[in-house]
Design a protein around this motif. Structure first.
Motif, PDB file in Angstrom:
ATOM      1  N   HIS A 176      -5.546   7.843   5.729  1.00  0.00           N
ATOM      2  CA  HIS A 176      -4.766   8.983   6.220  1.00  0.00           C
ATOM      3  C   HIS A 176      -3.703   9.455   5.235  1.00  0.00           C
ATOM      4  O   HIS A 176      -2.980  10.413   5.519  1.00  0.00           O
ATOM      5  CB  HIS A 176      -4.159   8.657   7.589  1.00  0.00           C
ATOM      6  CG  HIS A 176      -5.152   8.807   8.698  1.00  0.00           C
ATOM      7  ND1 HIS A 176      -6.182   7.910   8.897  1.00  0.00           N
ATOM      8  CD2 HIS A 176      -5.328   9.769   9.644  1.00  0.00           C
ATOM      9  CE1 HIS A 176      -6.918   8.303   9.925  1.00  0.00           C
ATOM     10  NE2 HIS A 176      -6.419   9.425  10.389  1.00  0.00           N
ATOM     11  N   CYS A 177      -3.557   8.756   4.110  1.00  0.00           N
ATOM     12  CA  CYS A 177      -2.671   9.298   3.068  1.00  0.00           C
ATOM     13  C   CYS A 177      -3.474   9.555   1.795  1.00  0.00           C
ATOM     14  O   CYS A 177      -2.907   9.718   0.710  1.00  0.00           O
ATOM     15  CB  CYS A 177      -1.445   8.412   2.843  1.00  0.00           C
ATOM     16  SG  CYS A 177      -1.788   6.788   2.165  1.00  0.00           S
ATOM     17  N   ALA A 206       1.599   9.853   6.070  1.00  0.00           N
ATOM     18  CA  ALA A 206       0.235   9.873   6.600  1.00  0.00           C
ATOM     19  C   ALA A 206       0.002  11.087   7.485  1.00  0.00           C
ATOM     20  O   ALA A 206       0.905  11.544   8.191  1.00  0.00           O
ATOM     21  CB  ALA A 206      -0.032   8.595   7.395  1.00  0.00           C
ATOM     22  N   LYS A 207      -1.230  11.585   7.460  1.00  0.00           N
ATOM     23  CA  LYS A 207      -1.641  12.674   8.353  1.00  0.00           C
ATOM     24  C   LYS A 207      -1.871  12.106   9.746  1.00  0.00           C
ATOM     25  O   LYS A 207      -2.385  11.002   9.897  1.00  0.00           O
ATOM     26  CB  LYS A 207      -2.936  13.311   7.858  1.00  0.00           C
ATOM     27  CG  LYS A 207      -2.790  14.061   6.559  1.00  0.00           C
ATOM     28  CD  LYS A 207      -3.497  15.411   6.650  1.00  0.00           C
ATOM     29  CE  LYS A 207      -3.304  16.268   5.412  1.00  0.00           C
ATOM     30  NZ  LYS A 207      -1.904  16.623   5.151  1.00  0.00           N
ATOM     31  N   ASP A 234      -3.516  12.375  13.619  1.00  0.00           N
ATOM     32  CA  ASP A 234      -4.571  12.974  14.422  1.00  0.00           C
ATOM     33  C   ASP A 234      -4.043  13.452  15.764  1.00  0.00           C
ATOM     34  O   ASP A 234      -4.619  14.332  16.387  1.00  0.00           O
ATOM     35  CB  ASP A 234      -5.697  11.957  14.636  1.00  0.00           C
ATOM     36  CG  ASP A 234      -6.333  11.569  13.312  1.00  0.00           C
ATOM     37  OD1 ASP A 234      -6.896  12.471  12.658  1.00  0.00           O
ATOM     38  OD2 ASP A 234      -6.233  10.394  12.905  1.00  0.00           O
ATOM     39  N   ASP A 281      -8.444   6.711  14.216  1.00  0.00           N
ATOM     40  CA  ASP A 281      -7.396   7.732  14.377  1.00  0.00           C
ATOM     41  C   ASP A 281      -6.027   7.152  14.024  1.00  0.00           C
ATOM     42  O   ASP A 281      -5.800   5.944  14.129  1.00  0.00           O
ATOM     43  CB  ASP A 281      -7.338   8.217  15.836  1.00  0.00           C
ATOM     44  CG  ASP A 281      -8.466   9.195  16.173  1.00  0.00           C
ATOM     45  OD1 ASP A 281      -9.235   9.557  15.265  1.00  0.00           O
ATOM     46  OD2 ASP A 281      -8.564   9.589  17.361  1.00  0.00           O
ATOM     47  N   VAL A 282      -5.110   8.046  13.651  1.00  0.00           N
ATOM     48  CA  VAL A 282      -3.697   7.689  13.521  1.00  0.00           C
ATOM     49  C   VAL A 282      -2.913   8.556  14.493  1.00  0.00           C
ATOM     50  O   VAL A 282      -3.044   9.785  14.484  1.00  0.00           O
ATOM     51  CB  VAL A 282      -3.182   7.905  12.081  1.00  0.00           C
ATOM     52  CG1 VAL A 282      -1.662   7.795  12.038  1.00  0.00           C
ATOM     53  CG2 VAL A 282      -3.792   6.878  11.132  1.00  0.00           C
ATOM     54  N   GLU A 309       2.539  15.307  10.098  1.00  0.00           N
ATOM     55  CA  GLU A 309       2.614  14.122   9.233  1.00  0.00           C
ATOM     56  C   GLU A 309       3.819  13.288   9.628  1.00  0.00           C
ATOM     57  O   GLU A 309       4.738  13.788  10.267  1.00  0.00           O
ATOM     58  CB  GLU A 309       2.803  14.538   7.762  1.00  0.00           C
ATOM     59  CG  GLU A 309       1.608  15.246   7.177  1.00  0.00           C
ATOM     60  CD  GLU A 309       1.825  15.588   5.701  1.00  0.00           C
ATOM     61  OE1 GLU A 309       2.923  15.313   5.182  1.00  0.00           O
ATOM     62  OE2 GLU A 309       0.888  16.129   5.108  1.00  0.00           O
TER      63      GLU A 309
END
Lengths: 167, 426
Positions: free
Chosen positions: B13-14, B27-28, B30, B118-119, B153
């Motif tokens: 995610h980064c 990090a992005k 979700d 997912d994050v 983010e």
């Protein structure tokens, strides 16, 4: 940046439910929250605390709920800083985002006692007992964290940054 | 050195191949989520920044805590959040009464909104629940959430990892709740401070999803940043049923920990040895095995919450209430954690069992867990609760005493009038 005041000592695992009970969470107003700060742990705190005083506590300070109302209440009560050996991670982030200085320093927690007059320099990380001259070294804030705290929190910091970029 | 599941998800995610513990990353996200307590300040943060929501399909707002509104201030907060959701046409706004409504940590998994890999962040400490879905999920404050609503983010320190290597299987009536109380009693409320709690080993397969969600839910009670369960067949079946469209699209990613992943500490747990546990006031770490302490009379029982408000929990509780009655002088409040659970409990006759056993059945709400409403405690009152925290003042008066337990123990206690387990009913 610094603060100077009297020490309020508390134990390990001071949780956000005693810092500010959920029954007061229908407001996020600092003055309103400050009236009830610590009341389930120490009913006398609100009457005794004065601007610049320092909360010194045991490990895992701020554990529990993610409520930002906890650092808002402490800051609103006038306390200038919290010192503990460790902080719960959500509280740690929230405190910085709200502009409440917090320092991790186990030695100072052991060395200080209730009612001591203490001076804390956030730029150097030095914590000093004003009466005895004894001092301890905490990790100072990196520059960007200092700026967030000086700005009064993350939102003001972002707005100030964007403002200066536009200007 | 290899990476843990948490570290792999964060790296992806980064936009990196690898990250290591202690690194700061952006990090992005979700999904970002807030409730009626934390949502209004987060929305104000967004407005102060002067930004719009980054993505109307990736913001979830759930009026769970004081809903149905407990007083005028709570109602104003709920309205403020509802109007924001309407104005920005948010996809995930939930209203009580609707089929998809419930406590936020119940309905994100239940409605198939969170998938492996997912994050997400939530302005609620129990957001770590979603770690049961092999996703990275952690709690933040309102300001962090407001900024994330603007940008999609957030920054994180990559956590050190702690491994919980599970073998064997829980022996009924021992449940996931007993396991997590057992773990917290072992390691303490700061035992996993700042760390990810990674559950591994052959014992994981024996845990049903409801148990995994309960275990992950209380990671924060050990100081953990997040919990992480592997994506196995049990999980894949769970997400397939709840969101067949996303499952069919393959819009998720399964990560596995490297064999040489870096764990700073490792605990071996034989699930067969875990007893029924009760956490004494006023810390979740004050766990004792049922049967090892003197008879403790009680005033109230609460069965529900994001920890134990699932249909499996309702079934277990109903089993002990069937043809029995709540003890005289005890109040028992049962709270299905979501509207879907409530409907299912109705259809299976569980609500009938509860009501005729002398329980009160509440609509889905966090309510009494945080001393909000629907069962606030008076001074000196003693409560057995399936919730997650027994701090001083958590469920009402600071002089009240809260004992945390599983749905089985809570139901048996309600029947007996003192802290009791299934063995006491025979």
């Amino acid at each position: 940046m610094n603060t100077q005041g009297k020490v309020f000592m508390y134990g390990d695992n001071v949780d956000t439910d005693v810092i500010i009970p959920a029954r007061y969470l229908t407001t996020a107003d600092p003055a309103e929250l400050a009236k009830h700060c610590m009341e389930d742990l120490d009913k006398t705190y609100v009457d005794r605390v004065q601007k610049g005083d320092v909360i010194v506590a045991g490990e895992n300070f701020g554990c529990g709920s993610s409520r930002e109302h906890a650092p808002i209440a402490i800051k609103g009560s006038g306390a200038g800083c919290v010192i503990a050996p460790s902080f719960a991670r959500i509280f740690y982030r929230n405190a910085i985002n709200m502009g409440l200085p917090i320092l991790e320093c186990p030695e100072a927690v052991t060395g200080l006692a209730e009612g001591d007059e203490v001076e804390v320099d956030f730029d150097s990380g030095v914590i000093r007992n004003v009466n005895t001259g004894e001092s301890w070294q905490a990790e100072p804030f990196p520059a960007f964290i200092s700026k967030i705290i000086q700005s009064g929190g993350l939102v003001n910091y972002i707005r100030a940054k964007e403002g200066s970029a536009e200007a | 050195m290899g990476m843990t599941m948490t570290q792999k998800i964060l790296a992806a995610h980064c936009g990196r191949d690898s990250v290591h513990a202690g690194e700061l990353i952006e990090a992005k996200l979700d999904l970002v989520m807030a409730n009626d307590v934390t949502g209004p300040p987060a929305i104000r943060t967004l407005e102060e920044i002067g930004a719009a929501p980054f993505d109307r399909d990736r913001i979830a707002l759930v009026p769970s805590h004081f809903a149905p509104n407990k007083d005028i201030k709570a109602a104003e907060n709920a309205r403020f959040m509802r109007e924001f959701a309407r104005k920005h046409e948010l996809k995930y706004y939930f209203e009580h009464g609707e089929e998809d409504f419930g406590i936020e940590h119940m309905i994100l998994p239940e409605n198939g909104i969170v998938f492996p890999g997912d994050v997400l962040i939530g302005a609620d400490s129990h957001t770590c629940t979603d770690g049961a879905l092999a996703a990275f999920a952690t709690g933040v404050g309102s300001t962090d959430l407001g900024c994330a609503m603007a940008t999609g983010e957030s920054w994180f320190k990559v956590p050190e990892a702690m491994e919980f290597h599970l073998t064997g299987a829980l022996q009924a009536p021992v449940s996931g709740k007993d396991l997590i109380l057992y773990i917290i009693a072992k390691i303490g409320v700061a035992g996993a401070l700042y760390r990810s709690m990674e559950f591994t080993g052959p014992g994981v397969a024996s845990l049903q999803m409801s148990d995994r969600l309960t275990i992950a839910n209380m990671a924060v009670e050990a100081g953990g940043k997040n919990a992480m369960f592997p994506a196995d067949d049990v999980l894949l079946e769970y997400i397939k049923v709840r969101n067949p469209e996303r499952f069919a699209r393959g819009d998720y990613k399964i990560y596995e920990a490297d064999p040489d992943a870096d764990y700073v500490e490792r605990l071996e747990i034989d699930l067969a040895t875990v007893p029924l546990m009760v956490a004494f006031p006023s810390l979740p770490s004050n766990g004792k095995a049922l049967g090892t302490f003197p008879e403790t009379p009680i005033d109230q029982v609460v069965i529900g919450s994001c920890t134990n408000g699932r249909i499996e929990d309702m079934r277990v509780a109903a089993e002990y209430f069937k043809d029995r009655h709540v003890a005289k002088g005890v109040r028992c409040i049962v709270i299905p954690g979501s509207q879907k659970v409530f409907r299912q409990a109705l259809e299976e006759g569980l609500v009938h069992t509860f009501i005729y056993a002398g329980c009160v059945v509440s609509p889905p709400t966090c309510g009494p867990c945080l001393g909000g409403h629907m069962g606030v405690l008076a001074n000196h009152e003693v409560c057995v609760s399936t919730t997650n925290r027994n701090f001083v003042g958590r469920m009402g008066h600071p002089g009240a005493q809260v004992y945390l337990a599983s749905p089985a123990t809570a139901a048996c206690s309600a029947v007996k009038g003192f802290i009791a387990g299934p063995a006491d009913l025979e």
